[in-house]
Enzyme design. Sequence first.
Site, mmCIF file in Angstrom:
data_model
loop_
_atom_site.group_PDB
_atom_site.id
_atom_site.type_symbol
_atom_site.label_atom_id
_atom_site.label_comp_id
_atom_site.label_asym_id
_atom_site.label_seq_id
_atom_site.Cartn_x
_atom_site.Cartn_y
_atom_site.Cartn_z
ATOM 1 N N THR A 15 0.833 -1.201 0.000
ATOM 2 C CA THR A 15 0.000 0.000 0.000
ATOM 3 C C THR A 15 0.872 1.257 0.000
ATOM 4 O O THR A 15 2.042 1.218 0.376
ATOM 5 C CB THR A 15 -0.951 0.031 1.210
ATOM 6 O OG1 THR A 15 -0.191 0.035 2.417
ATOM 7 C CG2 THR A 15 -1.883 -1.166 1.198
ATOM 8 N N ASP A 16 0.258 2.349 -0.419
ATOM 9 C CA ASP A 16 0.978 3.622 -0.456
ATOM 10 C C ASP A 16 0.542 4.510 0.706
ATOM 11 O O ASP A 16 -0.201 4.077 1.583
ATOM 12 C CB ASP A 16 0.785 4.308 -1.810
ATOM 13 C CG ASP A 16 -0.678 4.610 -2.130
ATOM 14 O OD1 ASP A 16 -1.516 4.645 -1.200
ATOM 15 O OD2 ASP A 16 -0.982 4.813 -3.316
ATOM 16 N N GLN A 17 0.972 5.739 0.684
ATOM 17 C CA GLN A 17 0.679 6.674 1.764
ATOM 18 C C GLN A 17 -0.816 6.985 1.873
ATOM 19 O O GLN A 17 -1.293 7.404 2.911
ATOM 20 C CB GLN A 17 1.464 7.964 1.542
ATOM 21 C CG GLN A 17 1.606 8.809 2.776
ATOM 22 C CD GLN A 17 2.616 9.924 2.561
ATOM 23 O OE1 GLN A 17 3.072 10.163 1.461
ATOM 24 N NE2 GLN A 17 2.967 10.598 3.634
ATOM 25 N N MET A 20 -3.839 2.850 -0.092
ATOM 26 C CA MET A 20 -4.361 2.120 -1.247
ATOM 27 C C MET A 20 -3.248 1.258 -1.809
ATOM 28 O O MET A 20 -2.072 1.601 -1.692
ATOM 29 C CB MET A 20 -4.812 3.100 -2.335
ATOM 30 C CG MET A 20 -5.953 3.980 -1.937
ATOM 31 S SD MET A 20 -6.356 5.053 -3.327
ATOM 32 C CE MET A 20 -7.260 6.322 -2.496
#
Length: 136
Positions: A15-17, A20
């Site tokens: 996941t990203d910041q 997501m």
Amino acid sequence: MYITETQIRVRYAETDQMNMVYHGNYAQYLEVGRAESIRQLGYTYKGMEALGIIMPIVELHLKFMRPAHYDDLLTVKTSLKELPIDHRIEFHQEVYNEAGKLLTIARVVLYFLNSKTREKTGMPKELVEKLRAFFP
């Protein structure tokens, strides 16, 4: 038509910041779906490599509809709509979340190549025969 489903749990590192799944990780999810689809027919990519066949991706088309998040249990639906008859195989794939909502649509085209010459070759005959049962 040949259809399989494979489940994958989203790991935190994917996941990203924004919480997501990073878009680049979908290529790996789709690869797992394709590999498991072939495995269900009694084949593996490793086994095909032992036969001197490699399968590079030549096209990858993705459409993102909704995001996946950490710890989601995803279902990758992989289908072959046509029996491959030459050096080309086209997978249609969809990724769903646990609620059954469609997240991503993909179309992936791979070629069967001779691993030594890198020339186009056909799918192994045994694999064609196994797939033929799904295409009356």
